[in-house]
Design a protein around this motif. Structure first.
Motif: not given
Ligand code: SAH
Length: 377
Positions: A77-85, A90-97, A138-142
């Motif tokens: 729809l709008d190019g938003t990207a969701k990342y599971l990092l 081994g734990n996971c978090v999310e970031s959205v661009l 910081l690593g999420q942004v990089i």
């Protein structure tokens, strides 16, 4: 005796990196050679301006672990990207661009899980597993910037976790990401969202960082706020808004208020009127230069198991109109990435359910003692 863990290069300030270099028998200026590359996501192994011997030394003396992209969902729809990092343990978090006219904005997580217990939120369902380190913030942004190949210019700390519950690491991260030799993202391009840890807002004021603060209010009175946000029993609305008023008076940075509209809970016109009265009386008061008030209305994202449903479009419109008629500026949050479940917490939850690895973690219910004992000292 166990050996202490190796320092994480991405968590080090330029000064700390200098100390590491001198400890390794290297000149201080090595730090200035390494820092900019680290922050662009170049692993020490690949830093061609360092000798092979130094690269080896670094490898033995420190770690550099960027989050790894486990999954990436792209909105048609709008190019938003969701990342599971995934993180090193081994734990996971999310970031959205997100793509806005003013540039690329990343929404990052501040903790693995959350212990604040907001009833409508997916991130808090399994409690808090642990805080993220400055290097992981910081690593999420990089990692995401490397993946998308374009400069990220704005950051919002609005993903999984309560940033002010991970205070020191978040503040260190803010300094790191703002460093001109690193990603150089201006404080004015960074927003931090909190569920309302009033004593930490007071402490943040003293840091003198011109970031934008967002406060998740979601209700106009203590009874209805406590029913959906357990933190309100610790810091009631009066205490919270007093911290907001002082924050604005001291920093001149206006605060925006998040208000998630939930059908039948907090979406009536009467509640809009009470919200306007509350904010106006506490923040604008009689002072000529009181705080300009801005409310972001967010239609609730329905999370399975919470039983909360979306206020209809008409209810949102009426709520917004009532606030505006009382001189409050209102934005109805655009839903980005609606087709990829882009609101935070849901992808991690789905992933963990698949892996069947819900960790034992703290929640607001079982950790109130810990929360109240942590204080601010
Ligand atoms: N802990 C911080 C930041 C993370 S949550 C905070 O509470 O502000 C980011 C925002 O999303 C908050 O305003 C939060 O209340 C809101 N939110 C959480 N779950 C939501 C949902 N299901 N629908 C809409 N907004 C939600």
């Amino acid at each position: 005796m166990s050996t202490p863990p190796l320092p994480d290069l991405l968590s080090l300030t330029p000064r700390e990196l200098e100390e590491l270099m001198t400890g390794l028998g290297e000149p201080k200026y090595r730090a200035a050679q390494i820092f900019p590359q680290l922050h662009r996501g170049v692993p020490p192994d690949e830093m061609s301006n360092l000798s092979l011997a130094l690269r080896q030394k670094l490898k033995q003396a420190a770690v550099c672990r960027l989050p790894h992209i486990e999954r990436k969902l792209l909105s048609a729809l709008d190019g938003t990207a969701k990342y599971l990092l995934s993180l090193a343990d081994g734990n996971c978090v999310e970031s959205v661009l997100m793509q806005y006219e003013h540039g690329l904005t990343i929404c990052i997580s501040s903790q693995v899980g959350c212990r604040m217990g907001c009833r409508f939120c997916a991130s808090t369902i399994g409690g808090r597993v642990r805080d993220l380190t400055p290097g992981e913030l910081l690593g999420q942004v990089i990692t995401v910037q490397k993946d998308c190949g374009a400069r990220i210019s704005n950051i919002v700390l609005m993903g999984i976790g309560e940033p002010l519950d991970n205070y020191e690491n978040v503040v260190k991260f803010l300094h790191l990401v703002n460093d001109p030799a690193g990603l150089n993202i201006g404080y004015r391009h960074i927003s931090l969202s909190t569920c309302g840890l009033a004593d930490r807002i007071d402490r943040l004021r003293e840091e003198n960082l011109p970031i934008t603060l967002s406060v998740s209010l979601h209700a106009p009175d203590d009874a209805s706020r406590s029913a959906i946000m357990p933190i309100n029993r610790r810091y009631g609305i009066d205490r919270l808004l007093e911290s907001c008023r002082v924050y604005f008076a001291a920093t001149g940075r206006r605060i925006s208020f998040e208000y998630t509209l939930i059908a039948g809970k907090n979406d009536s016109v009467g509640q809009a009127r009470r919200l306007a009265q509350l904010l106006t009386s506490r923040l604008r008061g009689k002072e000529k230069h009181g705080m300009p008030i801005h409310v972001n209305l967010i239609p609730v994202n329905e999370v399975e198991g919470t039983g909360f449903t979306h206020a209809g479009r008409e209810a949102v419109r009426r709520f917004a109109a009532e606030l505006e008629s009382r001189g409050i500026r209102v934005t109805v949050r655009r839903t980005l990435g609606a087709d990829i479940n882009a609101s935070c917490g849901q992808l991690r939850r789905e992933y963990m359910q698949q892996a069947n690895t819900e960790p034992a973690a703290e929640t607001a219910e079982n950790s109130t003692v810990t929360i109240s004992q942590r204080g601010d000292g």
